[in-house]
Scaffold this motif. Structure first.
Motif, PDB file in Angstrom:
ATOM      1  N   CYS A  11      -1.578   2.975   5.393  1.00 45.51           N
ATOM      2  CA  CYS A  11      -0.341   3.760   6.655  1.00 45.51           C
ATOM      3  C   CYS A  11      -0.148   3.201   7.595  1.00 45.51           C
ATOM      4  N   PRO A  12       1.637   3.193   8.495  1.00 46.57           N
ATOM      5  CA  PRO A  12       1.037   3.448   9.796  1.00 46.57           C
ATOM      6  C   PRO A  12       1.328   4.735  10.900  1.00 46.57           C
ATOM      7  N   PRO A  13       1.062   5.135  12.060  1.00 37.51           N
ATOM      8  CA  PRO A  13       1.635   5.988  12.450  1.00 37.51           C
ATOM      9  C   PRO A  13       3.347   6.204  12.140  1.00 37.51           C
ATOM     10  N   GLN A  16      16.350   1.720  16.940  1.00 38.94           N
ATOM     11  CA  GLN A  16      15.892   1.233  17.448  1.00 38.94           C
ATOM     12  C   GLN A  16      14.775   0.130  16.225  1.00 38.94           C
ATOM     13  N   THR A  17      14.275  -0.408  17.315  1.00 40.46           N
ATOM     14  CA  THR A  17      12.878  -0.951  16.112  1.00 40.46           C
ATOM     15  C   THR A  17      11.695  -0.902  16.727  1.00 40.46           C
ATOM     16  N   ALA A  18      10.887   0.029  16.915  1.00 38.70           N
ATOM     17  CA  ALA A  18       9.265   0.790  17.045  1.00 38.70           C
ATOM     18  C   ALA A  18       8.186  -0.113  16.700  1.00 38.70           C
ATOM     19  N   LEU A  19       7.633  -0.434  17.369  1.00 40.71           N
ATOM     20  CA  LEU A  19       6.755  -1.214  17.259  1.00 40.71           C
ATOM     21  C   LEU A  19       5.350   0.124  17.042  1.00 40.71           C
ATOM     22  N   LEU A  20       4.259  -0.186  15.590  1.00 37.96           N
ATOM     23  CA  LEU A  20       3.508   1.561  15.751  1.00 37.96           C
ATOM     24  C   LEU A  20       2.188   1.483  15.857  1.00 37.96           C
ATOM     25  N   ASP A  21       1.440   0.443  15.166  1.00 38.37           N
ATOM     26  CA  ASP A  21       0.226  -0.273  15.301  1.00 38.37           C
ATOM     27  C   ASP A  21      -0.698  -1.332  15.397  1.00 38.37           C
ATOM     28  N   SER A  39       3.596   9.130   6.694  1.00 31.70           N
ATOM     29  CA  SER A  39       2.640   9.164   8.119  1.00 31.70           C
ATOM     30  C   SER A  39       1.368   9.162   8.140  1.00 31.70           C
ATOM     31  N   ASN A  40       0.391   8.294   8.729  1.00 31.75           N
ATOM     32  CA  ASN A  40      -0.613   7.746   8.047  1.00 31.75           C
ATOM     33  C   ASN A  40      -1.336   7.756   7.448  1.00 31.75           C
TER      34      ASN A  40
END
Length: 626
Positions: A426-428, A340-345, A421-422
């Motif tokens: 950078c996003p999570p 899937q495509t995930a929205l992170l932040d 990650s983080n």
């Protein structure tokens, strides 16, 4: 067997009705559910008046309480809570009414303290329909020009209430309101107010502010306020936004209520509210990694929340609106998968455009196995891209740009940047330990033809996107930068293009000058040395040519972050926010452009620590034009 719905036993205010305008009330919903699953809470408020509608003030969130401050008008409000079980998708609703009384009950204005030591609440009697009102203020006995709030329309019946902000601590101010009717202005009686001291616990986390170059006769006096969007390192609340005058005196700050904190992303709006993105350790969907930059919020100058949403709530709306994108919905029991495509932040920028919609940058993550950026079935590549979502006043989704659908995902980041990650900047990320940081967009700007400019740092491009005032296709219109759709003319510089830029946009609607902060990472890496630059070019969108107007060496290298603004006197202010030599600091540097295109460095103010953006403002009510 039918599943039970949640049961709401109470919706309770911390202070019994009635209370005065400007009082903060904590609402708490008490609920149970026989079914398993996490309960989330959405709160609405409906203002007094026959035409008012219920608007979300806090979207689905695991906390069962929220703070509400009715600061605009008196009357009977309606508060509603919707409680949803995320596992069963069952919901329950409850509403109560609450009376708010006026502060000013006679013929004279009243000024009151707020919870913010530098902000007062000014309440004036009602004024006639067709007129407007502002509040003017300055230090008592000072010869300085008056400052003023933004104007509000009179409704003829209700009191007029203003947050007065932009004042220094422990100073006595005189203030009065003006009723403006056509060309006529009538002043109210003056009142006096002394600001409080900044609490030591707050002052301890404020940066040291120094003047590197004092103001000169060429310095723009109109933008007399500097708003520092400070970067708080890691998952710790050690920095928060502050505003100062040109001498470095603190005028305002926003300190989120623990456990929330702000790392960066702040946008001042006309009228005296601000948009901000916050970290919230209480938001743990889908895991405890997902605490960074999960909350989008609009605040007033006293620090009260006007409205708020979160990544999970927006992701659910995107998933419902675009099923073919296979968007991961964190709120469902199934969770998310690498297919899937995930929205992170939320990240880097949020703006409000003339149609009333709010646009927010969001990070998205997707795994490729089809050869994209070197991927294969046996060696999948996790890629981080960007979405832009447009929300209405009720925080409902109206438009979306999905970079995986509209951008060239086969073109890797120009310096092959990756994320953990983080990690820093950078996003999570969720599907891999390392992700290709493909775009790293860092600003959105509205154009006079109703479209958007997006600064894509890791592409060394500024991309124009078809927003169409909320009805556009989200497709690319053009790409500006090295290897893009424009030809550089009239430059003798050895590296005339910008790279890894920030805060790109046209300075005046309908005019060709575009400014940005040229971090210069690609240029400096190739040359082995160099400084960041203040960059202004004229853009010919018809013939696809660009011509440099200003290319100013800022005297330092800021590998990340940055600001670019045109000032009222046609100078530019550039925010160099990631200086490491001789110490970690950020500077707002005014540059006088004429007559030489290399510019002359003028007024410069510096703060300790990194600063995402340093905005020069005409007080705290004018907002930003770019």
């Amino acid at each position: 067997m039918l599943q039970a719905s949640p049961t709401i036993s109470a919706l309770t205010p911390s202070l019994a009705s009635p209370q005065l305008v400007g009082t903060t009330i904590t609402w708490t919903a008490t609920a149970t559910d026989a079914a398993s699953g996490r309960l989330v809470y959405r709160f609405y408020a409906k203002a007094p008046g026959a035409g008012a509608t219920s608007l979300i003030v806090r979207d689905l969130h695991p906390s069962n309480s929220f703070q509400w401050t009715p600061s605009q008008s008196e009357g009977i409000y309606s508060i509603t809570v919707v409680i949803e079980n995320q596992a069963t998708q069952k919901a329950a609703t409850a509403s109560v009414t609450y009376r708010v009384n006026p502060i000013a009950t006679g013929a004279n204005p009243v000024v009151s303290a707020t919870a913010h030591p530098l902000v007062a609440l000014y309440s004036a009697p009602a004024c006639a329909v067709g007129s407007t009102m502002i509040v003017a203020f300055k230090p008592f006995g000072s010869t300085a020009p008056l400052k003023s709030t933004s104007q509000k329309a009179c409704n003829g019946t209700g009191t007029m209430n203003f947050y007065v902000a932009g004042m220094r601590a422990q100073v006595q101010y005189v203030m009065f309101h003006k009723i403006i009717t056509g060309a006529t202005s009538v002043n109210g009686s003056p009142v006096f107010y002394t600001t409080a001291a900044i609490p030591p616990s707050v002052a301890a986390n404020m940066p040291a502010i120094t003047i590197v170059r004092p103001a000169s006769s060429l310095t723009s006096a109109a933008e007399d306020t500097v708003l520092f969007d400070l970067i708080s390192p890691g998952l710790v609340n050690t920095r928060f936004p502050i505003a100062t005058d040109l001498s470095g005196g603190v005028l305002w700050y926003y300190q989120p209520v623990a456990p929330e904190y702000s790392r960066f992303t702040l946008r001042a709006l006309p009228g005296g509210t601000m948009l901000i993105v916050l970290d919230d350790p209480s938001v743990t969907v889908p895991s405890t990694n997902f605490q960074a930059s999960q909350i989008w919020r609009e605040i007033d100058l006293a620090g009260n929340t006007v409205r708020e949403t979160n990544v999970a709530a927006v992701a659910a709306q995107v998933a419902a609106a675009h099923p073919s994108w296979n968007i991961c919905n964190w709120t469902t029991p199934q969770g998310c998968s690498a297919g899937q495509t995930a929205l992170l932040d939320f990240h880097h920028d949020t703006i409000r455009v003339p149609n009333g919609q709010t646009l927010i940058l969001m990070t998205a993550e997707k795994v490729y196995t089809d050869g994209t950026q070197g991927s294969s079935p046996s060696a999948p590549i996790d890629i981080v891209g960007d979405f832009v979502v447009a929300l209405d006043a009720n925080m409902q989704l109206k438009w979306t740009m999905n970079s995986f659908e509209t951008m060239d995902v086969t073109r890797s980041a120009v310096m092959n940047e990756t994320c953990t990650s983080n990690g820093p900047g950078c996003p999570p990320i969720n599907f891999a330990s390392v992700s290709n940081d493909w775009l790293h967009s860092n600003s959105i700007s509205y154009t006079s033809d109703g479209n958007l400019l997006i600064s894509q740092r890791h592409q060394d491009w500024v991309v124009k996107v078809n927003y169409g005032n909320g009805a556009g296709s989200a497709a690319q219109i053009w790409r500006l930068g090295l290897g893009g759709d424009f030809t550089m003319t009239g430059s003798g510089d050895s590296y005339p293009w910008f790279s890894h830029q920030h805060h790109a946009g046209f300075d005046v609607p309908g005019q060709p000058a575009l400014s940005l902060f040229d971090n210069g990472n690609t240029r400096v890496t190739q040359n082995g040395t160099g400084n960041s630059r203040g960059y202004v070019i004229n853009v010919d969108e018809v013939n696809h040519t660009v011509t440099p107007v200003l290319l100013a060496d800022l005297g330092n290298y800021s590998a990340a972050v940055g600001t670019a603004q045109r000032l009222a006197n046609n100078n530019y202010a550039f925010g160099s926010g990631f200086i490491n030599v001789p110490v970690q600091s950020g500077q707002s540097i005014e540059v006088v452009g004429a007559p030489q295109p290399t510019g002359t460095l003028d007024y410069t103010i510096q703060s300790t620590g990194y600063v995402y953006r340093q905005y020069r403002l005409k007080g705290l009510y004018a907002g930003l034009t770019k």
